[in-house]
Write an enzyme that holds these catalytic residues in place. Structure first.
Site, PDB file in Angstrom:
ATOM      1  N   SER A  49       1.966   5.932  -0.540  1.00 20.49           N
ATOM      2  CA  SER A  49       2.267   6.046  -1.972  1.00 20.49           C
ATOM      3  C   SER A  49       2.863   7.433  -2.217  1.00 20.49           C
ATOM      4  O   SER A  49       2.807   8.304  -1.350  1.00 20.49           O
ATOM      5  CB  SER A  49       0.987   5.884  -2.790  1.00 20.49           C
ATOM      6  OG  SER A  49       0.133   6.993  -2.552  1.00 20.49           O
ATOM      7  N   ASP A  81       5.249   2.864  -0.922  1.00 17.70           N
ATOM      8  CA  ASP A  81       4.481   2.039  -1.856  1.00 17.70           C
ATOM      9  C   ASP A  81       4.681   2.578  -3.284  1.00 17.70           C
ATOM     10  O   ASP A  81       4.523   3.787  -3.522  1.00 17.70           O
ATOM     11  CB  ASP A  81       2.998   2.132  -1.441  1.00 17.70           C
ATOM     12  CG  ASP A  81       2.100   1.209  -2.215  1.00 17.70           C
ATOM     13  OD1 ASP A  81       2.577   0.148  -2.654  1.00 17.70           O
ATOM     14  OD2 ASP A  81       0.899   1.549  -2.366  1.00 17.70           O
ATOM     15  N   ASP A 103       9.175   0.316  -8.031  1.00 20.36           N
ATOM     16  CA  ASP A 103       8.301  -0.292  -9.033  1.00 20.36           C
ATOM     17  C   ASP A 103       8.833   0.030 -10.428  1.00 20.36           C
ATOM     18  O   ASP A 103       8.525   1.070 -11.000  1.00 20.36           O
ATOM     19  CB  ASP A 103       6.874   0.233  -8.842  1.00 20.36           C
ATOM     20  CG  ASP A 103       5.907  -0.360  -9.849  1.00 20.36           C
ATOM     21  OD1 ASP A 103       6.355  -1.127 -10.721  1.00 20.36           O
ATOM     22  OD2 ASP A 103       4.703  -0.055  -9.773  1.00 20.36           O
ATOM     23  N   HIS A 207      -0.696  -7.122  -4.792  1.00 22.65           N
ATOM     24  CA  HIS A 207      -1.237  -5.758  -4.884  1.00 22.65           C
ATOM     25  C   HIS A 207      -2.688  -5.827  -5.348  1.00 22.65           C
ATOM     26  O   HIS A 207      -3.164  -6.871  -5.784  1.00 22.65           O
ATOM     27  CB  HIS A 207      -0.411  -4.942  -5.887  1.00 22.65           C
ATOM     28  CG  HIS A 207       0.886  -4.450  -5.322  1.00 22.65           C
ATOM     29  ND1 HIS A 207       1.155  -3.122  -5.120  1.00 22.65           N
ATOM     30  CD2 HIS A 207       1.976  -5.116  -4.895  1.00 22.65           C
ATOM     31  CE1 HIS A 207       2.363  -3.001  -4.598  1.00 22.65           C
ATOM     32  NE2 HIS A 207       2.897  -4.194  -4.456  1.00 22.65           N
ATOM     33  N   THR A 232      -8.057   0.678  -1.547  1.00 21.79           N
ATOM     34  CA  THR A 232      -9.430   1.015  -1.942  1.00 21.79           C
ATOM     35  C   THR A 232     -10.485   0.650  -0.883  1.00 21.79           C
ATOM     36  O   THR A 232     -11.371   1.459  -0.592  1.00 21.79           O
ATOM     37  CB  THR A 232      -9.761   0.318  -3.285  1.00 21.79           C
ATOM     38  OG1 THR A 232      -8.799   0.769  -4.252  1.00 21.79           O
ATOM     39  CG2 THR A 232     -11.158   0.645  -3.772  1.00 21.79           C
TER      40      THR A 232
HETATM   41  O1  G3H Z   1      -0.162  -0.605  -3.600  1.00 15.56           O
HETATM   42  C1  G3H Z   1      -1.323  -0.550  -3.133  1.00 15.56           C
HETATM   43  C2  G3H Z   1      -2.304  -1.580  -3.402  1.00 15.56           C
HETATM   44  O2  G3H Z   1      -1.906  -2.446  -4.376  1.00 15.56           O
HETATM   45  C3  G3H Z   1      -3.712  -1.216  -3.208  1.00 15.56           C
HETATM   46  O3  G3H Z   1      -4.628  -1.763  -4.122  1.00 15.56           O
HETATM   47  O4  G3H Z   1      -6.429  -0.088  -3.827  1.00 15.56           O
HETATM   48  O5  G3H Z   1      -6.843  -2.220  -5.007  1.00 15.56           O
HETATM   49  O6  G3H Z   1      -6.473  -2.195  -2.548  1.00 15.56           O
HETATM   50  P1  G3H Z   1      -6.187  -1.566  -3.860  1.00 15.56           P
HETATM   51 ZN    ZN Z   2      -0.140  -1.559  -5.599  1.00 11.54          ZN
END
Ligand code: G3H
Ligand code: ZN
Length: 283
Positions: A49, A81, A103, A207, A232
């Site tokens: 990211s 990302d 995005d 996502h 996460t």
């Molecule tokens: O772009 C990254 C993801 O959408 C991560 O989502 O942290 O809920 O797994 P998450």
């Molecule tokens: Zn995401």
């Protein structure tokens, strides 16, 4: 080996499975993901990211990612990302990323189309794949927060128009998942996934997939999801292992003893995901 997002996701699309896209921020995380992919013989996406790039430095992430991919026995994509602007995406392409996400989901449809088209014109010219997002996914990712009330599901007809106009390689859709830790159980609109898949016939991205129960993930993949983003769940595994180690070994001063078990804990979670997504054995 380092491959493009398109190559990897087209195979997933044709063969009805999903590839895990795991967020990287440091060397141990990269190693955990690659080792898990090799042990399960799975293709994989390393994604960073903008927050991750800021934390580690784009040179470190790009070189770590490329080194890991080139050494790996399985196909690996290096992906940006949630890229939010043209300059950030160009910087990643210049550093050798093989896939980028733009995005533009916070913008109106027309503006999202225009931003995405501009990126695609450049990215496709140099063989880099592009993921876009339509609809608003709730929750918090880095410093981007979408309030639950502002989250909007992807409209199938809009998605069709979006893809026709942009020629994007994969599309992230909002179908009930959210970034971060869930308060209750997520309610995923599987019919919406099926409808969008039927209209678009292309790789779809989920996502906010941490914390989604295994049976819902299976149903989402069966409905047409081909890329599953996980951040996460990895953060939780890594930090919990560190907390546990510190509790048992309060006098330790060696970072290797601390980070080794954290890497292993993360690797186990990733392997489970790869088996669940159906990417295991597909490399
Ligand atoms: O772009 C990254 C993801 O959408 C991560 O989502 O942290 O809920 O797994 P998450
Ligand atoms: Zn995401």
């Amino acid at each position: 080996m380092l491959v493009t997002g398109k190559e990897l996701l087209q195979d997933a699309h044709k063969n009805n499975y999903a590839v895990g896209a795991f967020n990287v921020n440091n060397m141990e995380i990269v190693q955990a993901i690659i080792e898990a992919a090799e042990e399960t013989n799975s293709p994989v996406i390393l994604q960073a990211s903008q927050g991750g790039l800021k934390y580690a430095g784009i040179e470190y992430i790009a070189e770590l990612g490329k080194l890991a991919a080139n050494k790996a026995k399985v196909p690996v994509v290096l992906h940006l990302d949630h890229g939010t602007d043209f300059d950030q995406v160009m910087l990643c392409i210049r550093h050798g990323f093989t896939s980028v996400m733009i995005d533009g989901s916070k913008h109106e449809l027309k503006e999202n189309i225009n931003i995405t088209k501009k990126i695609i014109e450049v990215a496709h010219a140099v063989g880099v794949s592009v993921e876009a997002e339509l609809g608003k996914i709730g929750g918090t990712e880095d410093n981007i927060t979408v309030d639950e009330r502002d989250a909007t599901f992807t409209d199938p007809e809009e998605a069709k128009l979006f893809v026709e106009e942009t020629d994007v390689d994969s599309l992230a859709i909002a179908v009930g998942t959210a970034h971060g830790v869930y308060k209750g159980e997520p309610k995923i609109d599987f019919d919406r996934i099926r409808t969008i898949k039927g209209l678009l016939n292309m790789p779809l991205v989920l996502h906010g997939s941490s914390g989604v129960p295994a049976d819902s993930i299976e149903r989402a993949v069966a409905a047409g999801i081909n890329k599953i983003n996980i951040d996460t769940d990895l953060r939780i595994a890594f930090t919990q292992a560190i907390k546990d180690f510190n509790k048992k070994n309060p006098d330790n001063i060696d970072p290797r003893k601390l980070l080794g078990p954290a890497k292993e804990a993360m690797k186990e979670v990733i392997k489970e995901k790869m088996n669940l997504f159906g990417s295991a054995g597909r490399a």
